[in-house]
Motif scaffolding. Structure first.
Motif, PDB file in Angstrom:
ATOM      1  N   SER A 154      37.526  31.088  45.507  1.00  0.00           N
ATOM      2  CA  SER A 154      38.643  31.346  44.598  1.00  0.00           C
ATOM      3  C   SER A 154      38.255  32.430  43.581  1.00  0.00           C
ATOM      4  O   SER A 154      37.102  32.837  43.485  1.00  0.00           O
ATOM      5  N   SER A 155      39.247  32.868  42.826  1.00  0.00           N
ATOM      6  CA  SER A 155      39.018  33.851  41.775  1.00  0.00           C
ATOM      7  C   SER A 155      40.095  33.673  40.715  1.00  0.00           C
ATOM      8  O   SER A 155      41.014  32.882  40.878  1.00  0.00           O
ATOM      9  N   GLY A 156      39.973  34.409  39.635  1.00  0.00           N
ATOM     10  CA  GLY A 156      40.955  34.357  38.558  1.00  0.00           C
ATOM     11  C   GLY A 156      40.526  33.450  37.420  1.00  0.00           C
ATOM     12  O   GLY A 156      39.688  32.572  37.591  1.00  0.00           O
ATOM     13  N   ALA A 157      41.128  33.688  36.272  1.00  0.00           N
ATOM     14  CA  ALA A 157      40.750  32.950  35.064  1.00  0.00           C
ATOM     15  C   ALA A 157      41.647  31.763  34.779  1.00  0.00           C
ATOM     16  O   ALA A 157      41.407  31.033  33.844  1.00  0.00           O
TER      17      ALA A 157
ATOM     18  N   TYR B  51      29.270  37.419  36.333  1.00  0.00           N
ATOM     19  CA  TYR B  51      29.876  36.500  37.308  1.00  0.00           C
ATOM     20  C   TYR B  51      31.291  36.114  36.880  1.00  0.00           C
ATOM     21  O   TYR B  51      32.232  36.187  37.672  1.00  0.00           O
ATOM     22  N   ALA B  52      31.452  35.724  35.626  1.00  0.00           N
ATOM     23  CA  ALA B  52      32.771  35.295  35.125  1.00  0.00           C
ATOM     24  C   ALA B  52      33.768  36.448  35.117  1.00  0.00           C
ATOM     25  O   ALA B  52      34.914  36.286  35.557  1.00  0.00           O
ATOM     26  N   LEU B  53      33.361  37.607  34.622  1.00  0.00           N
ATOM     27  CA  LEU B  53      34.285  38.741  34.523  1.00  0.00           C
ATOM     28  C   LEU B  53      34.727  39.255  35.892  1.00  0.00           C
ATOM     29  O   LEU B  53      35.909  39.536  36.102  1.00  0.00           O
ATOM     30  N   VAL B  54      33.778  39.371  36.802  1.00  0.00           N
ATOM     31  CA  VAL B  54      34.119  39.887  38.129  1.00  0.00           C
ATOM     32  C   VAL B  54      34.985  38.877  38.882  1.00  0.00           C
ATOM     33  O   VAL B  54      35.955  39.248  39.553  1.00  0.00           O
ATOM     34  N   GLY B  55      34.674  37.586  38.735  1.00  0.00           N
ATOM     35  CA  GLY B  55      35.510  36.562  39.364  1.00  0.00           C
ATOM     36  C   GLY B  55      36.899  36.507  38.756  1.00  0.00           C
ATOM     37  O   GLY B  55      37.895  36.360  39.468  1.00  0.00           O
ATOM     38  N   ALA B  56      36.985  36.646  37.439  1.00  0.00           N
ATOM     39  CA  ALA B  56      38.293  36.652  36.775  1.00  0.00           C
ATOM     40  C   ALA B  56      39.110  37.870  37.189  1.00  0.00           C
ATOM     41  O   ALA B  56      40.337  37.815  37.257  1.00  0.00           O
ATOM     42  N   ALA B  57      38.418  38.970  37.514  1.00  0.00           N
ATOM     43  CA  ALA B  57      39.103  40.192  37.927  1.00  0.00           C
ATOM     44  C   ALA B  57      39.574  40.149  39.378  1.00  0.00           C
ATOM     45  O   ALA B  57      40.288  41.044  39.816  1.00  0.00           O
ATOM     46  N   GLY B  58      39.168  39.123  40.129  1.00  0.00           N
ATOM     47  CA  GLY B  58      39.693  38.983  41.476  1.00  0.00           C
ATOM     48  C   GLY B  58      38.695  38.865  42.606  1.00  0.00           C
ATOM     49  O   GLY B  58      39.091  38.621  43.746  1.00  0.00           O
TER      50      GLY B  58
END
Length: 193
Positions: free
Chosen positions: A94-97, A79-86
């Motif tokens: 929203s998305s991004g780290a 969840y965190a990686l895919v959301g951080a990737a956009g």
């Protein structure tokens, strides 16, 4: 093997009731990430706070408890990686780290792992133990999220507590109450099968 024999096996979590396979584990991890992303879309702004009330904390704790530490961690990491990737599946699409609330996402990763480990020790089998696991999981989310909020926004720690913890305590108590009813009841229902 019957469901009843699996349900009370020491160290079992609810996901262990499904037939074991790699396909099951991959489906659970992807499904847990998707459930968390879907729950994050239940988002209500909090006046004076950059952090909204969402369903994602409940989903993260539920995923960790139902799946166990390893699958819970992997679900929230995905969840965190895919959301951080956009992929726009963080709170409110929203998305991004870099956002002010990304620390809560990182805290959920830790919380899902810890409540999953506690569930393997039976923390999801009674109302009181479930309440303790949910309270600890919520505390871990805040332990990472509030300092991250302070650092990312330039708020003082006190201001971050006021904006990123205090307004959410009642909602967290309601989410814990829901889990306190849901998880032990599911074990009782499965035990009767």
């Amino acid at each position: 093997m019957s469901l009843a024999s699996v349900s009370f096996r020491p160290g079992a979590v609810l996901a262990d009731l499904l037939p074991a396979s790699r396909v099951r584990d991959v489906a659970l991890v992807v499904g847990g990430a998707a459930l968390t992303g879907l729950a994050a879309q239940i988002s209500v702004p909090v006046p004076g706070s950059p952090v909204p009330v969402t369903g994602q904390t409940f989903a993260a704790l539920l995923v960790g408890t139902a799946f166990g530490a390893r699958r819970g961690f992997l679900s929230l990491a995905l969840y965190a990686l895919v959301g951080a990737a956009g992929v726009p599946w963080f709170a409110g699409g929203s998305s991004g780290a870099g956002g002010a609330s990304f620390g809560y996402v990182l805290g959920m990763l830790l919380a899902a792992t810890v409540v999953g480990a506690l569930a393997r020790r039976g923390a999801d089998r009674s109302v009181l133990r479930t309440a303790g696991a949910m309270a600890l999981g919520s505390a871990l989310i805040y332990a990472v999220g509030v300092p991250y909020l302070a650092l990312s926004t330039g708020m003082s720690f006190g201001a971050a507590v006021a904006a990123g913890l205090t307004p959410f305590l009642i909602g967290d108590a309601l989410k814990a109450a829901l889990a306190m009813g849901l998880l032990p009841a599911t074990w009782k229902l499965v035990g009767r099968s």
